[in-house]
Scaffold this active site. Structure first.
Site, PDB file in Angstrom:
ATOM      1  N   CYS A  54     -38.188  13.699 -93.133  1.00  0.00           N
ATOM      2  CA  CYS A  54     -38.411  14.344 -91.832  1.00  0.00           C
ATOM      3  C   CYS A  54     -39.040  13.367 -90.840  1.00  0.00           C
ATOM      4  O   CYS A  54     -39.957  12.612 -91.183  1.00  0.00           O
ATOM      5  CB  CYS A  54     -39.315  15.561 -92.017  1.00  0.00           C
ATOM      6  SG  CYS A  54     -39.626  16.472 -90.483  1.00  0.00           S
ATOM      7  N   CYS A  61     -32.131  19.956 -93.078  1.00  0.00           N
ATOM      8  CA  CYS A  61     -32.163  18.877 -92.087  1.00  0.00           C
ATOM      9  C   CYS A  61     -33.008  17.700 -92.557  1.00  0.00           C
ATOM     10  O   CYS A  61     -32.817  16.574 -92.108  1.00  0.00           O
ATOM     11  CB  CYS A  61     -32.657  19.392 -90.739  1.00  0.00           C
ATOM     12  SG  CYS A  61     -34.323  20.117 -90.760  1.00  0.00           S
ATOM     13  N   TYR A  88     -54.775  24.065 -92.963  1.00  0.00           N
ATOM     14  CA  TYR A  88     -53.733  23.046 -92.800  1.00  0.00           C
ATOM     15  C   TYR A  88     -52.648  23.426 -91.796  1.00  0.00           C
ATOM     16  O   TYR A  88     -51.694  22.683 -91.604  1.00  0.00           O
ATOM     17  CB  TYR A  88     -53.095  22.699 -94.143  1.00  0.00           C
ATOM     18  CG  TYR A  88     -52.510  23.858 -94.945  1.00  0.00           C
ATOM     19  CD1 TYR A  88     -51.547  24.705 -94.402  1.00  0.00           C
ATOM     20  CD2 TYR A  88     -52.892  24.072 -96.267  1.00  0.00           C
ATOM     21  CE1 TYR A  88     -51.002  25.736 -95.142  1.00  0.00           C
ATOM     22  CE2 TYR A  88     -52.350  25.101 -97.022  1.00  0.00           C
ATOM     23  CZ  TYR A  88     -51.395  25.930 -96.450  1.00  0.00           C
ATOM     24  OH  TYR A  88     -50.845  26.954 -97.173  1.00  0.00           O
ATOM     25  N   CYS A 140     -36.541   0.939 -95.049  1.00  0.00           N
ATOM     26  CA  CYS A 140     -35.654   2.036 -95.460  1.00  0.00           C
ATOM     27  C   CYS A 140     -34.197   1.572 -95.515  1.00  0.00           C
ATOM     28  O   CYS A 140     -33.446   1.964 -96.410  1.00  0.00           O
ATOM     29  CB  CYS A 140     -35.790   3.209 -94.500  1.00  0.00           C
ATOM     30  SG  CYS A 140     -37.433   3.953 -94.461  1.00  0.00           S
ATOM     31  N   CYS A 196     -32.282  10.335 -99.379  1.00  0.00           N
ATOM     32  CA  CYS A 196     -33.433  10.900 -98.657  1.00  0.00           C
ATOM     33  C   CYS A 196     -33.250  10.877 -97.147  1.00  0.00           C
ATOM     34  O   CYS A 196     -33.901  11.649 -96.439  1.00  0.00           O
ATOM     35  CB  CYS A 196     -34.718  10.164 -99.029  1.00  0.00           C
ATOM     36  SG  CYS A 196     -34.964   8.593 -98.174  1.00  0.00           S
ATOM     37  N   CYS A 219     -37.479  21.270 -81.870  1.00  0.00           N
ATOM     38  CA  CYS A 219     -37.794  21.487 -83.285  1.00  0.00           C
ATOM     39  C   CYS A 219     -39.164  22.139 -83.352  1.00  0.00           C
ATOM     40  O   CYS A 219     -40.013  21.906 -82.470  1.00  0.00           O
ATOM     41  CB  CYS A 219     -37.785  20.147 -84.018  1.00  0.00           C
ATOM     42  SG  CYS A 219     -38.445  20.182 -85.706  1.00  0.00           S
ATOM     43  N   ASP A 220     -39.420  22.946 -84.384  1.00  0.00           N
ATOM     44  CA  ASP A 220     -40.720  23.610 -84.459  1.00  0.00           C
ATOM     45  C   ASP A 220     -41.851  22.632 -84.752  1.00  0.00           C
ATOM     46  O   ASP A 220     -43.015  22.942 -84.512  1.00  0.00           O
ATOM     47  CB  ASP A 220     -40.708  24.747 -85.493  1.00  0.00           C
ATOM     48  CG  ASP A 220     -40.409  24.272 -86.904  1.00  0.00           C
ATOM     49  OD1 ASP A 220     -39.518  23.429 -87.061  1.00  0.00           O
ATOM     50  OD2 ASP A 220     -41.047  24.768 -87.843  1.00  0.00           O
TER      51      ASP A 220
END
Length: 433
Positions: free
Chosen positions: A348, A273, A39, A335, A344, A294-295
Site C-alpha cells: 500500500c 488494491c 490506533y 523494490c 507484493c 482513497c480513505d
C-alpha cells in the site's frame, strides 16, 4: 456512459480507456465513532470539517445514489465505513437501499458491505443485514486480552464482550461476515491465539490489517505500529495454521491476503488494491459529499470534488486520480530489483510514507520478504494444481506471457472458479470481499 472518454485537457488528441465505477466507499458519519481506539487513523479527520457532528443528509444520500447507480452501465457496490457507520441508525440504511432500488436498472446488481465495530448491532440490525444481503466486516482483534488492548470506549472501557456477542449473532443467523483484525505492536505477537479464537467462533473469512501510523513529535512510527518483522512472523505462523486446516487439498478458511496473493501466482489481477500495480480504482465519498482518492488519503491534496456538483465517473478518471494511482507504481530501486515485486507490487502506498525512517520503502517490506521466502514453494504448487485443473476443464488458458507479468493480469469472471482453490465460484469466495 461510453467505454472511452475524451480527455479534453490531454495534450495528445484521442481516447483512453475509462475506469469503470464499480465500487464506492461511503463515510456517512465521517470520522465520528462511539469508540476511541488508540490506533485509529481516521478520528483526526474531524479537523477537515466545520461541524462537530458529522452526518450525511438525505439530500446527499439520494443524489449520491442517483449519480453512482442510474448512470452506471454495470453493477456497483457500496462500502459503508467510518468512523462508525451504524451511528446513522438503521432507518438511514433502509432509505439507502430504497434509493438503490429506485435508481437501479432491471438488469443491474447493486451490492452493499458495511464495516462496523459491532457496538450498535442488535437483533433488528441482524435481520436487516441478512434480508438485504449486506456483507459485514466486523472489527475484532482477537480474544479479550488482545482485543481490549486498544479497542476501548472513550472512558477507557473494553469492548470485547459486546463485540463477541455481535459476532455470534451474525454468525448464528448466517449473515455473511468477515473478521477484520488490526495487527499492532501487541496483537502481532499472538497469531495462534488470534487464529484459533476467530475460527472457534465460526469465522471462515479472515482479514488481517497491519498498522503503521506516524508519531509526528518523534518523526517515526507510532508506538502502536507493528514492525515489518512482526508482520512477517505473523503471516508465516498464520500460513501454517491455514494449511493445517486444509481438507482434501483445499482451504477451509479464507485469509484475504493469501487469497489475493494467490491470484498473482496464477497470473490474475489481485482483487485487493494492496497487491495491484496501480491503485485509484474507486472513490471515497464523505458525509458532506466531498470526494477523495482513497480513505487513507482523505486530505485536501487528494480531494477530487463534491458529489452534489461533480460527475463521479469524471472524478474517478480525472488527472488527479490518475496521478494518485500512479504513485503506487513508482517504487524505490530496492523494490525494482526484488524478486517478490511481481507479487507484493510494493504494498500500500500509505505504508511507504507513514514512518519517515523507512525512506519510502514499504514499512512492511521485511515482512513481505519473510512471507514469500517461506510460502513461495507451496503457493507455486497450489498454482500448478489450479492451472492443471483449469486445463482439464477445457477452460481458457489462465497463463500470460512472461513479458506481460508486470502488467495487469487476467481478470477473473464472477462465475469462474475461484483461483484460491476453494472449489467455489469467484463471486461466492474471494469476490465476495
Amino acid at each position: 456512459m461510453p467505454l472511452f472518454v475524451n480527455k479534453e485537457n490531454n495534450t495528445k488528441a484521442g481516447f483512453i480507456l475509462e475506469k469503470p465505477l464499480n465500487f464506492v466507499l461511503v463515510k456517512p458519519t465521517g470520522p465520528d465513532c462511539n469508540l476511541a481506539c488508540e490506533y485509529c487513523f481516521y478520528l483526526e479527520k474531524a479537523k477537515l470539517f466545520r461541524h462537530k457532528k458529522h452526518r450525511m443528509s438525505d439530500k446527499i444520500l439520494k443524489e449520491m445514489t442517483r449519480k453512482t447507480v442510474s448512470i452506471n452501465p454495470g453493477d456497483i457496490n457500496f462500502g459503508w465505513q467510518g468512523g462508525e457507520p451504524t451511528l446513522m441508525g438503521l432507518d438511514f440504511f433502509k432509505q439507502a437501499v430504497s434509493y438503490q432500488k429506485e435508481f437501479a436498472k432491471p438488469e443491474q446488481n447493486v451490492g452493499n458491505s458495511i464495516q462496523t465495530n459491532g457496538i450498535c448491532i442488535d437483533e433488528e440490525w441482524v435481520e436487516f443485514l441478512k434480508e438485504k444481503f449486506f456483507l459485514v466486516g466486523l472489527s475484532i482483534d482477537g480474544p479479550e486480552s488482545i482485543h481490549d488492548t486498544y479497542r476501548k470506549t472513550g472512558n477507557g472501557m473494553g469492548t470485547f464482550h459486546k463485540v463477541e456477542k455481535t459476532a455470534l449473532m451474525l454468525l448464528e443467523n448466517n449473515v455473511p461476515v468477515n473478521s477484520l483484525t488490526v495487527l499492532n505492536n501487541y496483537s502481532a505477537n499472538y497469531p495462534e491465539k488470534i487464529y484459533t479464537y476467530l475460527t472457534s467462533l465460526g469465522f471462515k473469512f479472515l482479514q488481517f490489517i497491519p498498522i503503521v501510523e506516524t508519531d509526528i513529535r518523534n518523526k517515526r512510527a507510532a508506538s502502536f505500529s507493528a514492525t515489518g518483522e512482526q508482520y512477517g512472523e505473523f503471516l508465516c505462523r498464520i500460513f501454517d495454521l491455514w494449511r493445517k486446516d486444509f481438507q482434501q487439498g483445499r482451504p477451509t478458511v479464507s485469509v484475504r491476503f493469501f487469497d489475493s496473493v494467490f491470484h498473482r501466482y496464477v497470473n490474475m489481477e489481485a482483487p485487493d488494491c494492496l497487491l495491484q500495480e496501480e491503485c485509484g480504482s474507486y472513490i471515497v465519498i464523505e458525509h458532506n459529499g466531498d470526494v477523495y482518492s482513497c480513505d487513507f488519503f482523505v486530505e485536501p491534496e487528494w480531494k477530487l470534488g463534491n458529489i452534489m456538483k461533480d460527475d463521479p465517473f469524471l472524478m474517478l478518471n480525472s488527472d488527479k486520480q490518475t496521478q494518485f494511482g500512479l504513485m503506487k507504481k513508482n517504487v524505490p530501486v530496492k523494490c525494482q530489483e526484488c524478486p517478490w515485486l511481481q507479487y507484493c507490487r510494493g504494498g500500500c502506498t500509505k505504508d511507504r510514507i507513514r514512518d519517515p525512517q523507512d525512506g519510502h520503502v514499504n514499512h512492511f517490506c521485511a515482512g513481505y520478504t519473510m512471507f514469500f521466502e517461506y510460502a513461495d514453494s507451496f503457493l507455486k504448487q497450489l498454482a500448478d494444481e489450479f492451472l492443471k485443473s483449469q486445463h482439464i476443464q477445457n477452460r481458457p488458458a489462465t497463463t500470460i506471457k512472461q513479458s506481460d507479468q508486470k502488467n495487469s493480469g487476467r481478470k477473473i469472471g464472477r462465475n469462474d472458479p475461484c483461483p484460491c482453490g476453494s472449489g467455489k465460484k469467484y463471486k461466492y469466495c474471494c469476490g465476495r470481499n
